[in-house]
Structures are given as C-alpha cells and as structure tokens.
Design a protein around this motif. Sequence first.
Motif: not given
Length: 154
Positions: A55-59, A75-78
């Motif tokens: 999981p994460g943020v990707f352009p 929780a939310f990851q991230p």
Amino acid sequence: MARLERIFLTLTGIALFVGVLAIVASVAVGGVHLPGPTGRVDPNAVRQTPPFSAPGVFPEAPGRYRAVLLARAWAFQPAEVRVPAGSIVTFVITSQDVIHGFMVEGTDVNAMVIPGQVTTVTAHFPRPGTYRFLCHEYCGVGHHAMFGQVVVEG
Ligand code: CUA
C-alpha cells in the motif's frame, strides 16, 4: 371523478414524470452511477496480492496519484496520503477483515470498504490543507480510532 381529485392526480403524474426525467438525465448527461465493486481480491490473501501487498501513494501522471489503502480493524494503511495541491487522487481500497467505510472530508468521497471487493473512488484536491479521512461504518471497539489524513501541500 371530482375536480380536485383530477387536479391532484395530474400534478402527481407531472411530479413523477419530472422525477424520472431527472434520474434519466443525471445518468445520461451527468454521468451519475451507483457505486459498485471495481475488482475482487481474496481477503485472506490480500496482504500477498498486488497492489495491496504494497500500500502507498504512487504518481500516475502529472497531477494524478493513486493511493492504495488497506483497511483493517482499526486503521488505514497508510494513514497519511501526501500530495501537492491541485492533485486528482484515485483511492483504491479494500478491507482485510470486516466491513469498513471510507469518507474524506471536504470531498464527496463516501464509500463502503468490503472484504473481497476493491473500492475505487476519486477526489480532486485543489487547495492545500489537511483533509481527514475516516471509517464511517461501525467495525468494533476501535472504530472511533480508525482515521487518517490527506495532506495537500501548497
Ligand atoms: Cu473501520 Cu469503523
């Protein structure tokens, strides 16, 4: 048929017609549609299944980001998504346990996060600021602590 009755029925008919017309127009012209699952994932193997294995943020393109989020109790990851102002962010979310919700303040994002289903929602963040997101579906004793934030940098 009494006169008032006829008037009442006519007005009801017109109101019904206008209502149906509004629905048809919003679907045909406004692009309104019911939210639906955009994919399936085995909830038992979700941690090993891309994209949720990382999981994460990707352009994706200039001004466009994909935020892959995993929801679990509680929780939310991230828990933090960081993007520049003006970004359009597509959130791709699933749950690894029970039904959760996903709502981002200041946007119209409001969706269910269901184990086995992939929820995809998109939001535009024109202004810098901190936009909290939270679970709005009761999911147990830690439900109230299940939140995160989108930090939009100016
Ligand atoms: Cu997750 Cu409430």
